[in-house]
Design a protein around this motif. Structure first.
Motif, PDB file in Angstrom:
ATOM      1  N   LYS A 327       0.790  -1.046   0.122  1.00  0.00           N
ATOM      2  CA  LYS A 327       0.065   0.010  -0.040  1.00  0.00           C
ATOM      3  C   LYS A 327       1.063   1.243   0.264  1.00  0.00           C
ATOM      4  O   LYS A 327       0.681   2.024  -0.331  1.00  0.00           O
ATOM      5  CB  LYS A 327      -0.598   0.085   1.306  1.00  0.00           C
ATOM      6  CG  LYS A 327      -1.975   1.399   1.373  1.00  0.00           C
ATOM      7  CD  LYS A 327      -2.843   1.147   2.770  1.00  0.00           C
ATOM      8  CE  LYS A 327      -3.682   2.344   2.793  1.00  0.00           C
ATOM      9  NZ  LYS A 327      -4.307   2.124   3.411  1.00  0.00           N
ATOM     10  N   TYR A 328       1.763   1.440   0.734  1.00  0.00           N
ATOM     11  CA  TYR A 328       3.407   2.783   0.861  1.00  0.00           C
ATOM     12  C   TYR A 328       4.105   2.201   0.512  1.00  0.00           C
ATOM     13  O   TYR A 328       5.260   3.284   0.145  1.00  0.00           O
ATOM     14  CB  TYR A 328       3.208   2.821   2.469  1.00  0.00           C
ATOM     15  CG  TYR A 328       2.534   2.526   3.201  1.00  0.00           C
ATOM     16  CD1 TYR A 328       1.226   4.033   3.406  1.00  0.00           C
ATOM     17  CD2 TYR A 328       1.767   1.496   4.229  1.00  0.00           C
ATOM     18  CE1 TYR A 328      -0.078   3.956   4.188  1.00  0.00           C
ATOM     19  CE2 TYR A 328       0.304   1.330   5.452  1.00  0.00           C
ATOM     20  CZ  TYR A 328      -0.312   2.572   4.934  1.00  0.00           C
ATOM     21  OH  TYR A 328      -1.078   2.846   6.001  1.00  0.00           O
ATOM     22  N   LEU A 329       3.876   1.379  -1.336  1.00  0.00           N
ATOM     23  CA  LEU A 329       5.154   0.923  -2.046  1.00  0.00           C
ATOM     24  C   LEU A 329       5.846   2.181  -2.700  1.00  0.00           C
ATOM     25  O   LEU A 329       6.936   2.717  -2.449  1.00  0.00           O
ATOM     26  CB  LEU A 329       4.570   0.257  -3.086  1.00  0.00           C
ATOM     27  CG  LEU A 329       6.138  -0.093  -3.759  1.00  0.00           C
ATOM     28  CD1 LEU A 329       6.707  -1.332  -2.680  1.00  0.00           C
ATOM     29  CD2 LEU A 329       5.852  -1.455  -4.753  1.00  0.00           C
ATOM     30  N   ASN A 330       4.783   3.506  -3.239  1.00  0.00           N
ATOM     31  CA  ASN A 330       5.327   4.106  -3.872  1.00  0.00           C
ATOM     32  C   ASN A 330       5.994   5.516  -2.739  1.00  0.00           C
ATOM     33  O   ASN A 330       6.932   6.332  -3.290  1.00  0.00           O
ATOM     34  CB  ASN A 330       4.413   5.083  -3.811  1.00  0.00           C
ATOM     35  CG  ASN A 330       3.646   5.737  -3.387  1.00  0.00           C
ATOM     36  OD1 ASN A 330       3.273   5.396  -1.862  1.00  0.00           O
ATOM     37  ND2 ASN A 330       2.553   6.815  -3.102  1.00  0.00           N
ATOM     38  N   LYS A 331       6.013   5.140  -1.709  1.00  0.00           N
ATOM     39  CA  LYS A 331       6.676   6.263  -0.416  1.00  0.00           C
ATOM     40  C   LYS A 331       8.278   5.610  -1.265  1.00  0.00           C
ATOM     41  O   LYS A 331       9.430   6.523  -0.587  1.00  0.00           O
ATOM     42  CB  LYS A 331       6.486   5.676   0.919  1.00  0.00           C
ATOM     43  CG  LYS A 331       5.111   6.276   1.138  1.00  0.00           C
ATOM     44  CD  LYS A 331       4.726   7.602   0.811  1.00  0.00           C
ATOM     45  CE  LYS A 331       3.532   8.103   1.539  1.00  0.00           C
ATOM     46  NZ  LYS A 331       2.781   7.596   0.474  1.00  0.00           N
ATOM     47  N   SER A 332       8.649   4.670  -1.383  1.00  0.00           N
ATOM     48  CA  SER A 332      10.228   4.209  -1.674  1.00  0.00           C
ATOM     49  C   SER A 332      10.918   4.877  -3.016  1.00  0.00           C
ATOM     50  O   SER A 332      11.829   5.304  -2.983  1.00  0.00           O
ATOM     51  CB  SER A 332      10.226   3.288  -2.841  1.00  0.00           C
ATOM     52  OG  SER A 332       9.442   2.941  -3.544  1.00  0.00           O
ATOM     53  N   ILE A 333      10.350   5.981  -3.539  1.00  0.00           N
ATOM     54  CA  ILE A 333      10.643   7.125  -4.160  1.00  0.00           C
ATOM     55  C   ILE A 333      11.112   7.976  -3.036  1.00  0.00           C
ATOM     56  O   ILE A 333      12.077   8.882  -3.467  1.00  0.00           O
ATOM     57  CB  ILE A 333       9.454   7.907  -5.441  1.00  0.00           C
ATOM     58  CG1 ILE A 333       9.364   6.530  -6.031  1.00  0.00           C
ATOM     59  CG2 ILE A 333      10.269   8.901  -6.088  1.00  0.00           C
ATOM     60  CD1 ILE A 333       7.824   7.160  -7.187  1.00  0.00           C
ATOM     61  N   LEU A 334      10.665   8.229  -2.395  1.00  0.00           N
ATOM     62  CA  LEU A 334      11.148   9.571  -1.375  1.00  0.00           C
ATOM     63  C   LEU A 334      11.534   8.728  -0.248  1.00  0.00           C
ATOM     64  O   LEU A 334      12.895   9.668   0.073  1.00  0.00           O
ATOM     65  CB  LEU A 334       9.636   9.916  -0.381  1.00  0.00           C
ATOM     66  CG  LEU A 334       7.829  10.239  -0.639  1.00  0.00           C
ATOM     67  CD1 LEU A 334       7.291  10.621   0.196  1.00  0.00           C
ATOM     68  CD2 LEU A 334       8.630  11.885  -1.615  1.00  0.00           C
TER      69      LEU A 334
END
Length: 551
Positions: A327-334
């Protein structure tokens, strides 16, 4: 014919969509493209043209971020002005060779802002991150394929036209046309690949990921487990290359896993995702062990620092991949953006931390004796390597020892017995304390030149100053041969390597100005080193730095 028509209609539609979302960015890209195509350096000084290109390129990065961040035209206008100002600031510092902090700050700006732009684009799509990744990948593949087809087709047609109609002249036209395709189509299409999720992922992409990439990833991971079993049974040491191999597997495997999650309604695919995700976790411990071993033996370097950063990213990425079904995989960019910030701008940056680590290693080896002669051969070699590492980066101040001891360190590898006795190294350095420039008009910093293999004494080398767009050709054959002759004639006579080093270095100080093929420009050398085969006189490494003196 209809397919070709549809192809160009799709291209124009994609560009239209990109322009509607990022009008200022696209206009700026087109202006930069036109500037390059008309060759500003032909109508103004080359260094001014390069500065304009640099400012525009840096501005585009900030403008894209601003347009991704907001739709408000006023904020976009302010963001454009700020981006342009940042471009001017960075260029003004970099054109004067900058300083270490501003160089790192510019690196952070260039790397972090595009990542944040992609992160914002992904959030605005209102789709799962894994769907965003696979659609972006599909768009990139499609646009790259179109770009390659256009390049090949236009190259063939124009080459025939130029060869037959223009009698083989004006091939520069072809280069400009291909440059136009790059600026007017391909770069905007890359932005469109991350911002437009309207297209559906085709069967080809799904098949490529499911039946090609996934088996390859599984085989790679399987090979590593076989290797672990092998070294456990045989008692072999872990290969030095294992960290690089595991990092390569991570970089290639986990984008595939993220895209594969789009099809995890299939129980078999879901099982494969879980097996690969969890089976990589032991590899992280293997990477940490491998890196700690290298750092324990040879201290931290920039590449090892980056290795630790990659390990940290891997840990966060896998946690985010497993946590709450990604669910929070997009936070890997941050996470990546934060790590880049730490590695570039923070006090714990990729430059300072390795310098301090190497300095601490040096102090540990040198101990309380402060006498190079009293060290073992192994410690002498390591002290030499540490000092050369710091010296190449102009950080000798991290080593607080006497000038005489520094000279002994520098001369050690130059005159000591090697594992291969057929090789020798000459290292010379001239600390600048003022020199006569009365016959010259201007001094420019020379870009450091180095080459590790395949250097031919007969060839002319090109030395440059990028800011002023100065290129000069110089042949070092006679200069190198005289240094080798002088070194070999005096090596036995001088005896002690510290005296030997001083002698060759003093000769360098007396003969460190080279003439170039451009009679108006001379080279003032501040550092010069090369390694050669004492039998064949083949040069295996050469490095030099200094200044361009223009009359």
């Amino acid at each position: 014919m209809s397919k070709i028509k549809n192809l160009f209609l799709n291209i124009s539609e994609d560009i239209r969509k990109t322009y509607s979302k990022f009008p200022i960015t696209i206009i700026a890209i087109y202006i930069l493209t036109i500037s390059v195509l008309i060759e500003l350096n032909s109508i103004m000084p080359a260094d001014v043209a390069i500065q304009i290109y640099t400012i525009m390129a840096l501005s585009i990065i900030g403008i894209l971020f601003t347009e991704t961040l907001t739709k408000d035209n006023y904020v976009k206008a302010v963001g454009t002005c700020i981006s342009f100002s940042i471009g001017v600031l960075f260029n003004s510092v970099l054109k004067n060779n900058g300083n270490d902090f501003f160089n790192r700050l510019a690196t952070a700006y260039v790397m972090i802002l595009p990542l944040l732009s992609i992160y914002l684009m992904s959030k605005k799509q209102n789709i799962k991150f894994e769907e965003y990744v696979i659609k972006s990948f599909s768009n990139l593949c499609k646009n790259f394929l179109i770009y390659i087809i256009l390049n090949i087709g236009i190259s063939i047609v124009m080459s025939i036209f130029i060869a037959l109609i223009l009698d083989g002249n004006h091939f520069k036209i072809l280069i400009k046309v291909l440059g136009g395709i790059l600026g007017f189509y391909y770069i905007p299409s890359i932005i469109n690949s991350f911002s437009n999720m309207d297209t559906e992922v085709g069967k080809f992409i799904k098949g490529l990921i499911t039946y090609v990439f996934t088996p390859l990833v599984s085989i790679m991971i399987g090979i590593i487990y076989i290797y672990i079993i092998k070294i456990s049974i045989s008692g072999e040491l872990i290969k030095k290359s294992i960290f690089f191999i595991l990092s390569l597997i991570f970089v290639s495997a986990f984008p595939v896993i993220v895209m594969l999650k789009n099809y995890e309604d299939n129980k078999m695919i879901k099982k494969v995702i879980n097996i690969i995700s969890y089976s990589y976790i032991p590899f992280i411990f293997l990477q940490i062990y491998s890196m700690n071993t290298r750092v324990g033996e040879y201290a931290l370097t920039e590449s090892r620092y980056i290795g630790y950063m990659l390990i940290i990213f891997e840990i966060f990425f896998i946690i985010l991949l497993i946590l709450k079904n990604s669910k929070y995989l997009n936070k890997s960019i941050l996470v990546m953006a934060i790590l880049i910030f730490v590695g570039t701008v923070s006090p714990l940056n990729v430059k300072e931390v390795p310098y301090k680590s190497q300095s601490n290693r040096f102090k540990k080896i040198y101990g309380n004796t402060q006498k190079f002669d009293e060290l073992s051969e192994k410690d002498k070699k390591e002290c030499y390597q540490i000092y050369r590492y710091l010296e190449r980066n102009d950080k000798e101040e991290y080593v607080r020892i006497s000038k005489e001891e520094k000279e002994k360190i520098l001369s050690y590898d130059q005159y000591s017995k090697r594992s291969n006795n057929n090789y020798n190294e000459i290292y010379c350095k001239n600390e600048i304390d003022g020199f006569d420039i009365s016959e010259y008009k201007t001094i420019y910093k020379l870009e450091d030149f180095y080459k590790y293999d395949g250097f031919n004494k007969e060839e002319n080398i090109i030395l440059k100053n990028y800011n002023q767009n100065i290129n000069v050709s110089v042949n070092l054959k006679e200069y190198i041969e005289k240094m080798i002759e002088y070194n070999e004639n005096n090596a036995e006579k001088m005896g002690e390597y510290d005296n030997n080093y001083k002698d060759i270095n003093n000769r360098f100080k007396e003969n460190n100005i080279l003439e170039t093929q451009d009679t108006s420009i001379s080279i003032y050398l501040t550092k010069f080193s090369f390694r050669y085969n004492t039998v064949t006189k083949e040069i295996t490494y050469i490095s030099l730095s200094g200044y361009l003196l223009k009359k």
